[in-house]
Every structure is written in structure tokens, then in C-alpha cells.
Design an enzyme around this catalytic site. Structure first.
Site, PDB file in Angstrom:
ATOM      1  N   GLU A  53      -5.003  -9.221   2.702  1.00 32.37           N
ATOM      2  CA  GLU A  53      -4.337  -9.673   4.029  1.00 32.37           C
ATOM      3  C   GLU A  53      -5.228 -10.508   4.558  1.00 32.37           C
ATOM      4  OE1 GLU A  53      -0.721  -8.245   6.399  1.00 32.37           O
ATOM      5  OE2 GLU A  53      -1.390 -10.104   7.148  1.00 32.37           O
ATOM      6  N   THR A  99      -1.242  -8.685   9.662  1.00 34.52           N
ATOM      7  CA  THR A  99       0.049  -8.597  10.226  1.00 34.52           C
ATOM      8  C   THR A  99       0.319  -7.287  11.616  1.00 34.52           C
ATOM      9  OG1 THR A  99       1.123  -9.150   7.942  1.00 34.52           O
ATOM     10  CG2 THR A  99       0.859 -10.669   9.615  1.00 34.52           C
ATOM     11  N   HIS A 101       0.579  -1.643  -0.374  1.00 32.52           N
ATOM     12  CA  HIS A 101      -0.524  -0.349  -0.498  1.00 32.52           C
ATOM     13  C   HIS A 101       0.355   1.605  -0.009  1.00 32.52           C
ATOM     14  CE1 HIS A 101      -3.774  -2.370   1.250  1.00 32.52           C
ATOM     15  NE2 HIS A 101      -3.861  -2.461  -0.143  1.00 32.52           N
ATOM     16  N   SER A 132      -2.760   2.910   3.738  1.00 29.16           N
ATOM     17  CA  SER A 132      -1.959   1.403   4.514  1.00 29.16           C
ATOM     18  C   SER A 132      -2.088   1.725   5.922  1.00 29.16           C
ATOM     19  CB  SER A 132      -0.367   2.321   4.614  1.00 29.16           C
ATOM     20  OG  SER A 132       0.612   1.730   5.588  1.00 29.16           O
ATOM     21  N   SER A 133      -2.176   0.544   6.198  1.00 23.88           N
ATOM     22  CA  SER A 133      -2.589  -0.838   7.842  1.00 23.88           C
ATOM     23  C   SER A 133      -1.954  -0.328   8.665  1.00 23.88           C
ATOM     24  CB  SER A 133      -2.782  -1.611   7.932  1.00 23.88           C
ATOM     25  OG  SER A 133      -4.076  -2.470   9.073  1.00 23.88           O
ATOM     26  N   HIS A 138      -9.397  -6.130   3.827  1.00 24.98           N
ATOM     27  CA  HIS A 138      -7.886  -5.853   3.618  1.00 24.98           C
ATOM     28  C   HIS A 138      -8.453  -6.656   2.849  1.00 24.98           C
ATOM     29  CE1 HIS A 138      -4.001  -5.765   3.884  1.00 24.98           C
ATOM     30  NE2 HIS A 138      -3.789  -3.963   4.260  1.00 24.98           N
ATOM     31  N   SER A 170       5.530  -0.329   4.570  1.00 23.55           N
ATOM     32  CA  SER A 170       5.277   0.638   2.134  1.00 23.55           C
ATOM     33  C   SER A 170       5.935   1.172   2.213  1.00 23.55           C
ATOM     34  CB  SER A 170       4.305  -0.455   2.408  1.00 23.55           C
ATOM     35  OG  SER A 170       3.512   0.751   2.843  1.00 23.55           O
TER      36      SER A 170
HETATM   37  S1  SF4 Z   1       7.562  -8.467   7.655  1.00 22.48           S
HETATM   38 FE1  SF4 Z   1       6.116  -6.808   6.441  1.00 22.48          FE
HETATM   39  S2  SF4 Z   1       4.717  -7.961   4.927  1.00 22.48           S
HETATM   40 FE2  SF4 Z   1       5.336  -9.627   5.977  1.00 22.48          FE
HETATM   41  S3  SF4 Z   1       3.590  -9.876   7.266  1.00 22.48           S
HETATM   42 FE3  SF4 Z   1       5.693  -8.346   8.261  1.00 22.48          FE
HETATM   43  S4  SF4 Z   1       4.306  -5.919   8.367  1.00 22.48           S
HETATM   44 FE4  SF4 Z   1       3.162  -8.006   6.541  1.00 22.48          FE
END
Ligand code: SF4
Length: 418
Positions: A178, A244, A83, A313-314, A176, A379
Site C-alpha cells: 500500500e 491506512t 495479508h 499483516s500490518s 508494504h 484481514s
Molecule cells: S477499510 Fe480496510 S482495506 Fe480499506 S483502508 Fe481501511 S483498513 Fe485498509
């Protein structure tokens, strides 16, 4: 920790140098105290960890590899790579098309794909349903699959919970990418449901404690449960995993709250609640812990915070929430938000709108020179933060040269690390 081959324009001469200096002085990441850069005309507080995480660098490396290895072929991303508008715009400029937007709405129908097309699965992963459709077309979805290993870890844990007859409660934003992917993978192995936040956890806990009528459950949580989910029997035993990028402290508070509800109902037995702490993403935890340490310093000294990242972006929005509790905070996508007439464009999370503020710089300072907490989401490229930093330096004028500040900072860190 592995290093990734990502385009040079995402790296940065200032932020990258600060991170390298910290890494050299403290390779085991024991010191979470923020970096303090004193330019004379402004002081900047930078958390120990911020910016691109492992999963994002991994995804960017694979995406650019896909571009270089497939000249002449049609390249598609299932949805936004990550994002961040800058990263996605650059990938689009390389000829990559998007099949869906971030809410899962179709931009290019999957039927339009051909077996020889190249499809990149984003860091969030994708649903089993989409995987099956792509495989039916004959598209190879594994070659450029950038799903983050830490997201896959959550999926594996959900499957293990299912094997042990636990239901999986997913703390995440229902729309979202994910969360949709995790819900899909989890549902294949375990009864699963999604809750958005603590407010919804409290409602779920009230059902679990027997304070609400189960007949209302479907109306309260429409479309949030896996096929065939039945209450109350499917909420006898469960564990909590998360999208996450949610605040780790929120997920933990939700898990504790639901566990307490189960124990109250079952008279103190906690065997019906699975411990899933180990599924929290280390990068999200590091960033959030480092932000908390930076905020401790900012609490007594900072005039405001600037958080750089995509407005969808979360993880960036969670950093903004953390900062807003302590200091006035501006959420900006990049240096293009600094208007030539002195205004600042920024995103207001409460109203969900993009705003322009003229008098954003404080008229009264807490110290002799402005002190700014500067950070970014997982991100956001460091180069974007560098450009924001330059805007702040220009606004303050004068002061020490960047190279001198970095030299002094390296010396201080070397002394600390010695
Ligand atoms: S490392 Fe980055 S992309 Fe992977 S789960 Fe964690 S926040 Fe998400």
C-alpha cells in the site's frame, strides 16, 4: 453500511452472532465498550470492532466474483489479496496465481500475461508503473480492481496537496504494497517522501529545524523521495498522510511533531502545514479505539490477550503492539497454532520469528476463572477467530453451553439498547 457477498465459510456462528447482537442493540455504533462473554470456565473480552473491514470484504467479494465469471481463463492476483494466509490459500485453490510477493518480488513476470488474462488488483492498490505495464499488455485492470476506496481517498488527498504546492510525507512501511502504491500515485502529483516511524520523523524534524546538515539528507533517507526531490526547498510546506493500517495515534503524533518543527523554524506560522486528519481510515480508527476500550477492561482483569491474524499483516501487528502494552499477548495466525501436546505456536514481533511456547497458559490467574481478551486484524475471517475461541473453551473445559451464553448476552444487550 453496505453488506458484502462473501463465502459463507468466512462467516462464523459465534463471533458473527456476537457482532450481530451488538449491531442490533447499537446500530449507530455509539457504544465502544467491549462484549463480555462469561462461559463459567473462562471469560472472554471481545472488542466492539475487530475482523474484516469494509475494504477487505469488498475485495473478497470482487475476487470471488472474478473466479465465478471467468471459468477457463487464467486469473492472477497482483500480490496477496490481503495479508491473511487462509484467504490467500483459498484463492490459490480456486486457481488464482500470484504475480508478486508482498515485497514486490516477481513470482510470475508480467511479460507472461496475455490480454485475455484476468488480473485482480488487491485492496492495497498498485503503482502507476504496474498499471501502465498491464495496460500496455492489453489487460483490463479496472474490471476487478479491489483497491479500497479509503486508500484511493488518501491518493486523492495527496493529489490535492500537490496542487496547492505542498509536499506529501507518507507515514508507512516503505516496502508494504500500500505504501508503494500510495508513494507512486502521490509522486505523480506532488513531491513525496516516505517515513517509517516516529524515530524517522524525529530525524526529519531535526533537518527541518536546521539542526542537521541537508547534505546528509540523501544518505539518511535513501530511495525514500520522489524523482527530482530537492532539499531544503521541497520541505518548506507539507502534509502527512498514512498507510491506512498504521496506528492512527502514531500518524497523528508524527504529524504534530513535524508541524512543531515547521512552526519553530517559521516563527509560529502553521500555514505551511496541511491538515490531513480526514484521510485516516475509519475502520482502522474504529478497531484501534475499540481495542483501547477493551484494554481498559483487560488492564484490571485479563490474564492474557490472543490476537489472530496473518504474521505479515500490518494492522494486526499494531493491535498486538497495543495489547502488549497492557497484558501478556499471543499473536497467532489461527487455531492450527494450538499444538496437540499443549504448546502454542505464535509470532514474536521483536525477534521476527515464529516460536513454540510450552508454558503459555498462566500458572496463576488474576481471578477465579481465566479472563482472555480475544481479537483479530482487519484481514482475518471471523470463522478463524471462532476456531481459536473453541480451542480456548476446550482448554478450559466444562462451563456453560455457547448457545446459552449467546442467549444471555443478547438479553443483556437488548436491555442496554432499550
Ligand atoms: S477499510 Fe480496510 S482495506 Fe480499506 S483502508 Fe481501511 S483498513 Fe485498509
Amino acid at each position: 453500511m453496505r453488506t458484502f457477498d462473501i463465502p459463507e465459510f468466512y462467516r462464523s456462528p459465534v463471533i458473527g452472532k456476537v457482532k450481530a447482537i451488538r449491531k442490533t442493540a447499537d446500530p449507530r455504533k455509539r457504544d465502544l465498550q467491549p462484549s463480555l462473554l462469561d462461559f463459567g470456565s473462562v471469560r472472554l473480552i471481545l472488542p466492539r470492532h475487530f475482523g474484516f473491514c469494509f475494504g477487505v470484504e469488498n475485495a473478497i467479494e470482487i475476487a470471488y466474483k472474478a473466479v465465478s465469471e471467468n471459468e477457463g481463463k487464467r486469473l492472477w492476483l497482483l500480490s496477496q489479496m490481503i495479508h491473511n494466509p487462509e484467504v490467500n490459500a483459498d484463492l490459490e485453490s480456486q486457481g488464482i496465481g500470484f504475480l508478486m510477493d508482498t515485497e514486490g518480488r516477481v513470482l510470475t513476470p508480467l511479460d507472461a500475461l496475455k490480454p485475455e488474462d484476468v488480473v485482480i488488483v488487491p485492496a492495497f492498490g498498485t503503482t502507476l508503473e504496474i498499471e501502465a505495464k498491464l495496460e500496455a499488455i492489453g489487460v483490463d485492470i479496472q474490471r476487478y480492481n479491489t483497491t479500497c476506496p479509503f486508500v484511493e481517498k488518501v491518493w486523492k488527498r495527496a493529489a490535492q496537496l500537490g496542487e496547492k504546492d505542498y509536499t506529501v510525507v507518507i507515514h508507512g512501511k516503505p516496502s508494504h504494497e500500500e505504501t508503494r502504491a500510495t508513494f507512486s500515485h502521490s509522486s505523480a502529483h506532488a513531491r513525496s517522501m516516505v517515513i517509517r516511524d516516529m524515530a524517522e520523523a524525529e530525524v526529519l524534524a531535526a533537518f527541518v529545524r536546521g539542526e542537521r546538515d541537508w547534505r546528509d539528507f540523501e544518505e539518511v533517507f535513501p530511495g525514500r523521495t520522489s524523482p527530482g526531490f530537492e532539499v531544503p526547498q521541497d520541505l518548506q510546506r507539507f502534509g502527512v498522510v498514512n498507510q491506512t493500517t498504521m496506528l492512527a495515534s502514531d500518524t497523528q503524533a508524527i504529524a504534530d511533531h513535524l508541524k512543531a518543527a515547521l512552526m519553530l523554524r517559521d516563527g509560529g506560522s502553521d500555514e505551511r502545514f496541511a491538515n490531513t486528519r480526514d484521510t485516516l481510515c475509519y475502520a482502522t480508527l474504529d478497531n484501534q479505539t475499540a481495542t483501547a476500550a477493551a484494554l481498559d477492561l483487560a488492564r484490571d482483569s485479563a490474564d492474557f490477550a490472543v490476537v489472530v491474524g496473518g504474521y505479515n499483516s500490518s494492522n494486526t501487528s499494531h493491535l498486538v503492539e497495543l495489547c502488549e502494552e497492557v497484558v501478556p499477548t499471543w499473536f497467532i495466525r489461527g487455531a492450527d497454532e494450538f499444538g496437540a501436546d499443549g504448546h502454542l505456536g505464535h509470532f514474536d514481533m521483536k525477534s521476527g520469528t515464529h516460536c513454540k511456547t510450552e508454558d503459555w497458559w498462566p500458572s496463576v490467574l488474576r481471578g477465579e476463572v481465566p479472563t482472555v481478551l480475544l481479537t483479530s486484524g482487519a484481514s482475518c475471517p471471523d470463522s478463524a477467530v471462532d476456531r481459536v475461541l473453541q480451542q480456548i473453551l476446550e482448554r478450559c473445559g466444562g462451563g456453560r453451553a455457547v448457545d446459552d451464553v449467546l442467549r444471555l448476552f443478547a438479553k443483556e444487550q437488548a436491555t442496554l439498547g432499550a
